[in-house]
Design a protein around this motif. Structure first.
Motif, short mmCIF file in Angstrom:
data_model
loop_
_atom_site.label_atom_id
_atom_site.label_comp_id
_atom_site.label_asym_id
_atom_site.label_seq_id
_atom_site.Cartn_x
_atom_site.Cartn_y
_atom_site.Cartn_z
N SER A 26 -11.71 -12.59 4.80
CA SER A 26 -12.74 -11.34 4.18
C SER A 26 -12.50 -10.17 5.34
O SER A 26 -12.70 -9.05 4.61
CB SER A 26 -14.21 -11.86 4.39
N PHE A 27 -12.39 -10.47 6.48
CA PHE A 27 -12.12 -9.18 7.22
C PHE A 27 -10.70 -8.29 6.86
O PHE A 27 -10.84 -7.11 6.89
CB PHE A 27 -11.83 -9.44 8.76
N GLY A 28 -9.80 -9.12 6.56
CA GLY A 28 -8.61 -8.48 5.83
C GLY A 28 -9.01 -7.69 4.67
O GLY A 28 -8.39 -6.59 4.42
N GLY A 29 -9.92 -8.35 3.88
CA GLY A 29 -10.11 -7.59 2.49
C GLY A 29 -10.96 -6.43 2.95
O GLY A 29 -10.67 -5.16 2.36
N PHE A 30 -11.84 -6.47 4.01
CA PHE A 30 -12.70 -5.45 4.33
C PHE A 30 -12.04 -4.09 4.86
O PHE A 30 -11.67 -3.15 4.20
CB PHE A 30 -13.85 -5.72 5.10
N PHE A 31 -10.93 -4.53 5.63
CA PHE A 31 -10.24 -3.49 6.45
C PHE A 31 -9.43 -2.68 5.46
O PHE A 31 -9.25 -1.62 5.39
CB PHE A 31 -9.37 -4.15 7.50
N ALA A 32 -8.52 -3.47 4.64
CA ALA A 32 -7.64 -2.89 3.22
C ALA A 32 -8.49 -2.24 2.40
O ALA A 32 -8.07 -0.91 2.14
CB ALA A 32 -6.76 -4.08 2.96
N GLY A 33 -9.61 -2.52 2.05
CA GLY A 33 -10.64 -2.18 1.39
C GLY A 33 -11.19 -0.50 1.72
O GLY A 33 -11.15 0.35 1.14
N LEU A 34 -11.51 -0.61 3.00
CA LEU A 34 -11.81 0.52 3.78
C LEU A 34 -10.94 1.79 3.54
O LEU A 34 -11.16 2.89 3.38
CB LEU A 34 -12.54 0.41 5.21
N ILE A 35 -9.65 1.32 4.09
CA ILE A 35 -8.61 2.22 4.07
C ILE A 35 -8.39 2.77 2.67
O ILE A 35 -8.37 3.91 2.69
CB ILE A 35 -7.22 1.52 4.71
N CYS A 36 -8.20 1.75 1.49
CA CYS A 36 -7.94 2.29 0.06
C CYS A 36 -9.28 3.28 -0.19
O CYS A 36 -9.03 4.39 -0.91
CB CYS A 36 -8.05 1.14 -0.59
N LEU A 37 -10.49 3.10 0.21
CA LEU A 37 -11.57 3.88 -0.20
C LEU A 37 -11.45 5.12 0.42
O LEU A 37 -11.88 6.20 -0.22
CB LEU A 37 -12.84 3.08 0.41
N ILE A 38 -10.99 5.36 1.64
CA ILE A 38 -10.64 6.69 2.43
C ILE A 38 -9.68 7.17 1.52
O ILE A 38 -9.98 8.59 1.43
CB ILE A 38 -10.44 6.36 3.87
N VAL A 39 -8.61 6.74 1.46
CA VAL A 39 -7.54 7.31 0.51
C VAL A 39 -8.08 7.95 -0.96
O VAL A 39 -7.69 8.95 -1.08
CB VAL A 39 -6.42 6.51 0.84
N CYS A 40 -8.79 6.88 -1.55
CA CYS A 40 -9.19 7.44 -2.80
C CYS A 40 -10.06 8.31 -2.60
O CYS A 40 -10.01 9.22 -3.63
CB CYS A 40 -9.97 6.04 -3.44
N SER A 41 -10.82 8.68 -1.63
CA SER A 41 -11.99 9.43 -1.68
C SER A 41 -11.11 11.09 -1.25
O SER A 41 -11.53 12.08 -1.53
CB SER A 41 -12.92 9.15 -0.56
#
Length: 244
Positions: free
Chosen positions: A15-30
């Motif tokens: 879950s932590f791997g999913g959260f960390f990568a998801g957060l990076i992707c969210l920042i890039v997407c924004s």
């Protein structure tokens, strides 16, 4: 690690791997104003909720959750396993619409094969009739002849435990009545040749732990016992109860 702490730790890093990568992707997407921002945000928040949930379960179920030395030892002894789950979480979060469904299908198929094969090879029998005498031991219609009438014999039960780095929706422990020591099986069942499924189960369970139930004070007149086996979350208990 002990069950279920091992499962909680593996799922935490997933879950932590999913959260960390998801957060990076969210920042890039924004930052790049690409589409899919709302999906990325929902995915990241879901992974964060899972991270907090598994962390809470660890604090509640671990024997010494606040002991730094225990935590460091846990990380040192299982870092490869945790790194693999972290990597799977990262990849699934980066490619949630392609890699995640593929990994889920593979996981489901793997669990089905292991589960069906385990139930066939290790039926979870809780009570088995046993007849014991100096010349013969009968376990559920299977006859064993002691090689020496006065030699000590014991019923052996093989116990199989799922290795720590597997998270499967199955019982953690399995068992199988293997036979009688210092004895010859009279009505021997023909063994099937080793298959890829056997290799798969060995990968999941490894070498079994052996329980020996010694048969003492054997007489020429048969004595009836009830072999009782009980499996808990992470161990197997077996004992003989005299009937007649």
């Amino acid at each position: 690690m002990n069950y279920p702490v091992n499962i909680i730790c593996n799922l935490f890093f997933l879950s932590f791997g999913g959260f960390f990568a998801g957060l990076i992707c969210l920042i890039v997407c924004s930052a790049s104003r690409k589409k899919g921002k709302s999906f990325r945000a929902s995915w990241t928040l879901t992974c964060l909720a899972l991270v907090l949930g598994f962390a809470g379960l660890y604090l509640y179920l671990a024997p010494s959750p606040y002991d730094v030395n225990v935590l460091l030892s846990l990380l040192k002894n299982n870092w490869i396993c945790f790194a693999v789950y972290l990597g799977i979480g990262l990849i699934c979060s980066v490619f949630p619409k392609s890699v995640f469904p593929a990994i889920f299908i593979l996981y489901f198929a793997f669990s089905m094969v292991v589960g069906i094969s385990s139930y066939k090879r290790y039926p979870r029998i809780t009570s088995v009739p046993v007849s014991v005498s100096k010349t013969k031991v009968v376990i559920d219609k299977i006859h064993y002849k002691p090689e020496n009438k006065d030699a000590p014999v014991a019923i052996t039960v093989n116990c199989y435990s799922v290795k720590n780095y597997f998270v499967l929706p199955l019982p953690q422990v399995w068992y199988k009545i293997e036979g009688v020591t210092n004895s010859i099986m009279l009505n021997r069942i023909e063994e099937k040749p080793k298959s890829i499924v056997d290799d798969l189960l060995f990968m999941v369970y490894g070498q079994p732990e052996i329980i020996e139930l010694e048969l003492k004070d054997r007489t020429f007149e048969p004595v009836l016992y009830n072999l009782k086996i009980k499996a808990s979350a992470d161990n197997v208990q077996a004992g003989l109860e005299e009937i007649l």
